[in-house]
Design a protein around this motif. Structure first.
Motif, PDB file in Angstrom:
ATOM      1  N   ASN A 132      15.523   8.346   7.765  1.00  0.00           N
ATOM      2  CA  ASN A 132      15.847   8.608   9.170  1.00  0.00           C
ATOM      3  C   ASN A 132      16.885   7.663   9.754  1.00  0.00           C
ATOM      4  OD1 ASN A 132      14.088  10.802   9.348  1.00  0.00           O
ATOM      5  ND2 ASN A 132      12.363   9.513   9.921  1.00  0.00           N
ATOM      6  N   SER A 133      16.837   6.413   9.389  1.00  0.00           N
ATOM      7  CA  SER A 133      17.739   5.427  10.000  1.00  0.00           C
ATOM      8  C   SER A 133      19.007   5.157   9.199  1.00  0.00           C
ATOM      9  CB  SER A 133      16.992   4.104  10.199  1.00  0.00           C
ATOM     10  OG  SER A 133      15.918   4.285  11.081  1.00  0.00           O
ATOM     11  N   HIS A 134      18.936   5.369   7.893  1.00  0.00           N
ATOM     12  CA  HIS A 134      20.077   5.006   7.044  1.00  0.00           C
ATOM     13  C   HIS A 134      20.599   6.160   6.189  1.00  0.00           C
ATOM     14  CE1 HIS A 134      19.404   0.869   8.253  1.00  0.00           C
ATOM     15  NE2 HIS A 134      18.128   1.060   8.005  1.00  0.00           N
ATOM     16  N   HIS A 135      19.957   7.312   6.286  1.00  0.00           N
ATOM     17  CA  HIS A 135      20.355   8.506   5.536  1.00  0.00           C
ATOM     18  C   HIS A 135      20.370   8.250   4.034  1.00  0.00           C
ATOM     19  CE1 HIS A 135      21.192  10.128   9.442  1.00  0.00           C
ATOM     20  NE2 HIS A 135      21.976   9.103   9.687  1.00  0.00           N
ATOM     21  N   ILE A 136      19.374   7.473   3.574  1.00  0.00           N
ATOM     22  CA  ILE A 136      19.210   7.174   2.147  1.00  0.00           C
ATOM     23  C   ILE A 136      17.920   7.832   1.690  1.00  0.00           C
ATOM     24  CG2 ILE A 136      18.770   5.357   0.445  1.00  0.00           C
ATOM     25  CD1 ILE A 136      20.444   3.483   2.250  1.00  0.00           C
ATOM     26  N   ILE A 137      18.026   8.670   0.675  1.00  0.00           N
ATOM     27  CA  ILE A 137      16.843   9.294   0.090  1.00  0.00           C
ATOM     28  C   ILE A 137      16.546   8.557  -1.204  1.00  0.00           C
ATOM     29  CG2 ILE A 137      15.830  11.417  -0.841  1.00  0.00           C
ATOM     30  CD1 ILE A 137      16.480  11.463   2.222  1.00  0.00           C
ATOM     31  N   LEU A 194       8.662  13.059   5.579  1.00  0.00           N
ATOM     32  CA  LEU A 194       9.488  13.151   6.786  1.00  0.00           C
ATOM     33  C   LEU A 194       8.734  13.795   7.944  1.00  0.00           C
ATOM     34  CD1 LEU A 194      12.945  14.047   5.244  1.00  0.00           C
ATOM     35  CD2 LEU A 194      12.127  11.800   6.030  1.00  0.00           C
ATOM     36  N   ASN A 195       7.816  14.713   7.651  1.00  0.00           N
ATOM     37  CA  ASN A 195       7.022  15.361   8.685  1.00  0.00           C
ATOM     38  C   ASN A 195       5.852  14.503   9.160  1.00  0.00           C
ATOM     39  OD1 ASN A 195       8.498  17.719   8.903  1.00  0.00           O
ATOM     40  ND2 ASN A 195       7.316  18.772   7.316  1.00  0.00           N
ATOM     41  N   GLY A 196       5.637  13.385   8.480  1.00  0.00           N
ATOM     42  CA  GLY A 196       4.529  12.514   8.855  1.00  0.00           C
ATOM     43  C   GLY A 196       3.203  12.951   8.281  1.00  0.00           C
ATOM     44  N   ASP A 197       3.227  13.885   7.325  1.00  0.00           N
ATOM     45  CA  ASP A 197       1.990  14.317   6.682  1.00  0.00           C
ATOM     46  C   ASP A 197       1.503  13.228   5.744  1.00  0.00           C
ATOM     47  OD1 ASP A 197       2.361  16.739   7.965  1.00  0.00           O
ATOM     48  OD2 ASP A 197       3.311  17.687   6.227  1.00  0.00           O
ATOM     49  N   GLN A 198       0.206  13.200   5.510  1.00  0.00           N
ATOM     50  CA  GLN A 198      -0.371  12.183   4.645  1.00  0.00           C
ATOM     51  C   GLN A 198       0.035  12.458   3.206  1.00  0.00           C
ATOM     52  OE1 GLN A 198      -4.604  11.827   4.893  1.00  0.00           O
ATOM     53  NE2 GLN A 198      -4.607   9.821   3.932  1.00  0.00           N
ATOM     54  N   GLU A 221       0.842  -1.199   0.000  1.00  0.00           N
ATOM     55  CA  GLU A 221       0.000   0.000   0.000  1.00  0.00           C
ATOM     56  C   GLU A 221       0.879   1.252   0.000  1.00  0.00           C
ATOM     57  OE1 GLU A 221      -3.272  -0.098  -0.331  1.00  0.00           O
ATOM     58  OE2 GLU A 221      -3.264  -2.310  -0.241  1.00  0.00           O
ATOM     59  N   LEU A 222       0.308   2.362  -0.437  1.00  0.00           N
ATOM     60  CA  LEU A 222       1.049   3.627  -0.467  1.00  0.00           C
ATOM     61  C   LEU A 222       1.602   3.982   0.918  1.00  0.00           C
ATOM     62  CD1 LEU A 222      -1.199   5.848  -2.761  1.00  0.00           C
ATOM     63  CD2 LEU A 222       1.062   4.945  -3.300  1.00  0.00           C
ATOM     64  N   GLU A 223       0.801   3.782   1.959  1.00  0.00           N
ATOM     65  CA  GLU A 223       1.232   4.116   3.312  1.00  0.00           C
ATOM     66  C   GLU A 223       2.468   3.318   3.731  1.00  0.00           C
ATOM     67  OE1 GLU A 223      -1.844   3.142   2.448  1.00  0.00           O
ATOM     68  OE2 GLU A 223      -3.164   4.817   2.905  1.00  0.00           O
ATOM     69  N   GLN A 224       2.557   2.079   3.270  1.00  0.00           N
ATOM     70  CA  GLN A 224       3.714   1.239   3.587  1.00  0.00           C
ATOM     71  C   GLN A 224       4.971   1.745   2.886  1.00  0.00           C
ATOM     72  OE1 GLN A 224       1.740  -2.404   2.375  1.00  0.00           O
ATOM     73  NE2 GLN A 224       1.455  -3.015   4.512  1.00  0.00           N
ATOM     74  N   VAL A 225       4.803   2.261   1.685  1.00  0.00           N
ATOM     75  CA  VAL A 225       5.939   2.837   0.959  1.00  0.00           C
ATOM     76  C   VAL A 225       6.403   4.113   1.654  1.00  0.00           C
ATOM     77  CG1 VAL A 225       6.761   3.752  -1.253  1.00  0.00           C
ATOM     78  CG2 VAL A 225       5.156   1.822  -1.218  1.00  0.00           C
ATOM     79  N   VAL A 226       5.467   4.927   2.090  1.00  0.00           N
ATOM     80  CA  VAL A 226       5.805   6.143   2.836  1.00  0.00           C
ATOM     81  C   VAL A 226       6.616   5.781   4.075  1.00  0.00           C
ATOM     82  CG1 VAL A 226       4.816   8.003   4.250  1.00  0.00           C
ATOM     83  CG2 VAL A 226       3.904   7.553   1.964  1.00  0.00           C
ATOM     84  N   SER A 227       6.200   4.771   4.801  1.00  0.00           N
ATOM     85  CA  SER A 227       6.938   4.339   5.995  1.00  0.00           C
ATOM     86  C   SER A 227       8.335   3.854   5.639  1.00  0.00           C
ATOM     87  CB  SER A 227       6.175   3.220   6.714  1.00  0.00           C
ATOM     88  OG  SER A 227       4.988   3.724   7.251  1.00  0.00           O
ATOM     89  N   ALA A 228       8.468   3.156   4.528  1.00  0.00           N
ATOM     90  CA  ALA A 228       9.784   2.668   4.090  1.00  0.00           C
ATOM     91  C   ALA A 228      10.697   3.830   3.703  1.00  0.00           C
ATOM     92  CB  ALA A 228       9.635   1.692   2.927  1.00  0.00           C
ATOM     93  N   ILE A 229      10.156   4.832   3.034  1.00  0.00           N
ATOM     94  CA  ILE A 229      10.954   6.019   2.676  1.00  0.00           C
ATOM     95  C   ILE A 229      11.441   6.706   3.951  1.00  0.00           C
ATOM     96  CG2 ILE A 229      10.872   8.349   1.682  1.00  0.00           C
ATOM     97  CD1 ILE A 229       8.924   7.221  -0.422  1.00  0.00           C
ATOM     98  N   LEU A 236      11.828   5.405   6.953  1.00  0.00           N
ATOM     99  CA  LEU A 236      12.821   4.548   7.610  1.00  0.00           C
ATOM    100  C   LEU A 236      14.187   4.673   6.942  1.00  0.00           C
ATOM    101  CD1 LEU A 236      13.572   2.236   9.598  1.00  0.00           C
ATOM    102  CD2 LEU A 236      12.854   0.648   7.800  1.00  0.00           C
ATOM    103  N   LEU A 237      14.209   4.623   5.621  1.00  0.00           N
ATOM    104  CA  LEU A 237      15.484   4.744   4.900  1.00  0.00           C
ATOM    105  C   LEU A 237      16.143   6.096   5.163  1.00  0.00           C
ATOM    106  CD1 LEU A 237      14.486   3.062   1.531  1.00  0.00           C
ATOM    107  CD2 LEU A 237      16.288   2.281   3.079  1.00  0.00           C
TER     108      LEU A 237
END
Length: 161
Positions: free
Chosen positions: A109-114, A154-158, A96-104, A106-107
């Protein structure tokens, strides 16, 4: 080949599926040396023709909703890719789109990968789909994400479009 070199005991590779070239190319190279490795396509629910086509056993056209994930997704599979994709790819994992947003997020914030949405689909699939494998490689590619969308993520906006 670099995947097999760096992690010869890999069980599964998850690759974003757009037109099929990247996923079928990776699958072809890996399966030539290590046919037991599972190669999964990763698609987003708003544009997942491969998953539906694999279930049907033939290429299908599916509903398509444009989103910020513009690097992959279409309402259909390229006819010339169907024979390769259906033979080389073990399945398609749909997120789902929301899952992709979470993966972005995570990458970043945790791994400094954009990465762009298409690039994060593989990680989203690994985190949210049932993959029976111990050692999984996710192909994370593409940095074509506009700044406004990245800031919203990154701001958690939808972010759904």
């Amino acid at each position: 080949l670099e995947i097999l070199e760096d992690l010869p005991e890999v069980d599964a590779v998850i690759v974003p599926y757009g037109g099929g070239g990247l996923s079928c190319g990776i699958a072809s190279a890996i399966k030539a040396s290590s046919p037991q490795v599972k190669i999964y396509a990763a698609e987003v629910a708003t544009a997942a023709p491969l998953a539906a086509s694999l279930v049907a056993g033939a290429p299908l056209e599916v509903p398509f909703t444009p989103s910020f994930i513009s690097g992959i997704g279409a309402p259909f599979i390229f006819p010339e890719m169907w024979p390769l994709a259906s033979r080389l790819l073990d399945n398609s994992l749909v997120v789902e789109l929301e899952q992709v947003v979470s993966a972005i997020r995570l990458l970043a914030n945790s791994h400094h990968i954009i990465t762009e949405g298409a690039g994060a689909v593989a990680l989203a699939a690994a985190l949210n789909c049932s993959v029976k494998a111990q050692k999984i490689v996710c192909i994370v590619s593409g940095g074509n994400l506009d700044t406004k969308t990245l800031i919203n993520i990154l701001n958690g906006d939808q972010v759904l479009t």
